[in-house]
Design an enzyme around this catalytic site. Structure first.
Site, PDB file in Angstrom:
ATOM      1  CD  GLN A   1      -2.747   0.884   2.245  1.00  0.00           C
ATOM      2  OE1 GLN A   1      -2.551   1.060   3.594  1.00  0.00           O
ATOM      3  NE2 GLN A   1      -4.313   0.382   2.381  1.00  0.00           N
TER       4      GLN A   1
ATOM      5  CB  CYS B   1      -4.338   7.048   5.731  1.00  0.00           C
ATOM      6  SG  CYS B   1      -3.168   7.175   7.440  1.00  0.00           S
TER       7      CYS B   1
ATOM      8  CE  LYS C   1      -9.149   0.969   3.939  1.00  0.00           C
ATOM      9  NZ  LYS C   1      -8.229   0.455   5.233  1.00  0.00           N
TER      10      LYS C   1
ATOM     11  CG  HIS D   1     -12.633   2.111   6.678  1.00  0.00           C
ATOM     12  ND1 HIS D   1     -11.591   1.253   7.136  1.00  0.00           N
ATOM     13  CD2 HIS D   1     -13.186   2.665   7.665  1.00  0.00           C
ATOM     14  CE1 HIS D   1     -11.870   1.337   8.741  1.00  0.00           C
ATOM     15  NE2 HIS D   1     -13.022   2.012   8.735  1.00  0.00           N
TER      16      HIS D   1
ATOM     17  CG  ASN E   1     -11.484  -2.211   5.244  1.00  0.00           C
ATOM     18  OD1 ASN E   1     -11.103  -0.982   5.806  1.00  0.00           O
ATOM     19  ND2 ASN E   1     -10.973  -3.224   5.714  1.00  0.00           N
ATOM     20  N   GLY E   2     -13.873  -2.979   7.363  1.00  0.00           N
ATOM     21  CA  GLY E   2     -14.293  -2.385   8.693  1.00  0.00           C
ATOM     22  C   GLY E   2     -14.864  -3.353   9.429  1.00  0.00           C
ATOM     23  CG  ASP E   3     -17.604  -3.065  11.674  1.00  0.00           C
ATOM     24  OD1 ASP E   3     -17.310  -1.904  12.289  1.00  0.00           O
ATOM     25  OD2 ASP E   3     -18.785  -3.145  11.167  1.00  0.00           O
TER      26      ASP E   3
END
Length: 172
Positions: A32, A62, A101, A135, A165-167
């Protein structure tokens, strides 16, 4: 792995170079990067490809100040057309596939623009990223709230090669 600042990779920084090391047990390995410049990003992808990286993920999610103050990470989400130009250039010039992302917003709930971002990327035609990871939180939310899986599902209708994406939690 961790996000690589392309600028420092190009300057030969040992820590950034170490993030390109692939363990023998990894059949597929992506790295990344953080960049906001096409030429810098292409040069980083070439170094990564030479190191054995299979694909590059452009980090536009980010939220940390170290990245956003430089116009990197989630700061790239503020201007969908500019992000699309960056991705277009990277895809055209990279020797390996590019993924992206993103988050739902560059800041908070008042600036939700993931749909606009995905539409801009979808319009790239042959120069679309290989896939997009969404995300399911805003940049300001960081990791405080559950990801919005309904929004991720809706996003998959706009850009079908989408990973939600997440959790994801890790217990040690």
């Amino acid at each position: 792995g961790e996000m690589i600042f392309s600028k420092y990779l190009l300057k030969g920084d040992g820590k950034e170079r170490a993030r390109l090391r692939r363990h023998e047990s990894e059949p597929l390995f992506g790295a990344q990067i953080a960049t906001n410049a096409i030429d810098e990003g292409i040069a980083a992808t070439k170094i990564a490809a030479e190191a054995g990286v299979d694909w590059i993920d452009l980090n536009c999610g980010c939220p940390i100040y170290e990245a956003t103050r430089r116009g990197l990470g989630s700061a790239l989400l503020r201007k969908p057309e500019k992000l699309a130009r960056l991705v277009n250039g990277l895809v055209q010039g990279s020797p390996i596939p590019i993924s992206v992302k993103i988050r739902m917003s560059p800041s908070g709930d008042g600036e939700i623009n993931y749909q606009e971002l995905l539409l801009a990327l979808a319009e790239l035609g042959d120069n679309q990223p290989a896939f997009v990871t969404l995300h399911g939180r805003t940049a300001n939310a960081r990791y405080r709230f559950p990801a919005n899986w309904e929004a991720i599902h809706a996003a998959s209708k706009i850009f079908p090669r989408l990973i939600g994406n997440g959790d994801c939690l890790t217990f040690y």
